[in-house]
Design an enzyme around this catalytic site. Structure first.
Site, PDB file in Angstrom:
ATOM      1  N   LYS A  78      -9.310   3.040  -2.421  1.00 29.90           N
ATOM      2  CA  LYS A  78      -9.669   2.384  -1.160  1.00 29.90           C
ATOM      3  C   LYS A  78     -11.003   2.912  -0.640  1.00 29.90           C
ATOM      4  O   LYS A  78     -11.197   4.117  -0.487  1.00 29.90           O
ATOM      5  CB  LYS A  78      -8.560   2.619  -0.134  1.00 29.90           C
TER       6      LYS A  78
ATOM      7  N   CYS B 157      -5.811  -3.244   1.719  1.00 30.19           N
ATOM      8  CA  CYS B 157      -5.655  -3.404   3.171  1.00 30.19           C
ATOM      9  C   CYS B 157      -6.970  -3.609   3.927  1.00 30.19           C
ATOM     10  O   CYS B 157      -7.567  -4.672   3.865  1.00 30.19           O
ATOM     11  CB  CYS B 157      -4.866  -2.204   3.722  1.00 30.19           C
TER      12      CYS B 157
ATOM     13  N   GLU C 118       0.836  -1.205   0.000  1.00 31.73           N
ATOM     14  CA  GLU C 118       0.000   0.000   0.000  1.00 31.73           C
ATOM     15  C   GLU C 118       0.871   1.257   0.000  1.00 31.73           C
ATOM     16  O   GLU C 118       1.844   1.344   0.753  1.00 31.73           O
ATOM     17  CB  GLU C 118      -0.906  -0.030   1.237  1.00 31.73           C
TER      18      GLU C 118
END
Length: 262
Positions: A110, A144, A41
């Protein structure tokens, strides 16, 4: 498809140095027969770099994307990399997939931001399902914290994702996510999951490594330790077909019983 996981925090704060680290890793991954390299990330800039996140953010078709496309074509390998994406007046925590011929295949923002740091520096994405076809597989993108929501991964499973790429910045004391949650996600959704972490201390965070490529049987095909490392393993479509036949979770679902949850 042989898949390489680059477990590294790169050089936080220096896009130029991280592009060099990525190029060198792409060469090693290609030499090992990999058709895809996945980074952690925010690999392009670093994670815990404060307001420099905004300063170093680039558009999806920016200079860094062009540089990575050149890396991909030079080494003949697709690359999925985490980066801060600037779009208009907003900054997103994003991952972009570039093919071995330099084509930008997919870009994901995200959707679930973790903690105060991310919520202060990023705008959440609003498109949960992003996929692309790569080397005969349907590849999905996530970042994530997103993988910790079972609805997210099930959405990919129902849409036919074969290999889910999850650049991550997993920190202490949440290593059980890499150790246990990710293999279970792969098993319950019958897909491969490539979970690629940062490692070492960065600002206030201690990243735990333990990057893994988990198979649809819940077994790790490869797992990194707690140091910078490049690990490689195969996502085998034939095994995926056999595993789905033996474990028909998606066919045996009864959404009428729990449809209100989703």
């Amino acid at each position: 498809m042989r898949t390489a996981l680059l477990q590294s925090s790169g050089r936080p704060g220096s896009t130029a140095e991280n592009l060099q680290v990525l190029d060198e890793a792409a060469g090693r991954a290609a030499a090992a027969g990999a058709g895809l390299l996945v980074t952690s990330e925010l690999f392009l800039t670093g994670y815990a770099i404060g307001d420099d996140i905004g300063r170093l953010a680039e558009p999806a078709d920016g200079e860094a994307a062009d540089a990575i496309a050149r890396t991909a074509t030079r080494h003949g390998i697709a690359v999925a990399y985490g980066y801060p994406e600037r779009a208009g007046g907003s900054v997103f925590n994003s991952v972009q997939l570039i093919s071995a011929d330099g084509t930008r295949l997919a870009n994901y923002r995200k959707t679930h931001l973790f903690g105060r740091f991310e919520q202060e520096h990023f705008v959440p994405g609003d498109r949960p399902l992003v996929q692309a076809r790569l080397n005969g597989l349907t590849v999905g993108l996530m970042i994530c914290y997103d993988v910790e929501f079972p609805e997210n991964v099930r959405t990919h499973a129902l849409a036919g994702t074969d290999l889910l790429l999850v650049p991550t910045a997993q920190m202490h004391p949440f290593q059980f996510v890499a150790e246990s949650v990710v293999p279970v996600r792969a098993f319950e959704n019958q897909m491969y999951v490539a979970y690629v972490n940062r490692v070492g201390r960065e600002g206030e965070f201690e990243f735990v490594g333990l990057s893994v490529l988990a198979g649809p049987d819940g077994i790790a095909r490869t797992r990194a330790g707690r140091a910078e490392e490049l690990v490689v393993a195969d996502a085998d479509p034939a095994f995926l077909v056999a595993s789905r036949e033996a474990n028909p979770y998606l066919e045996d679902r009864r959404p009428g019983l729990y449809g209100s949850l989703v």
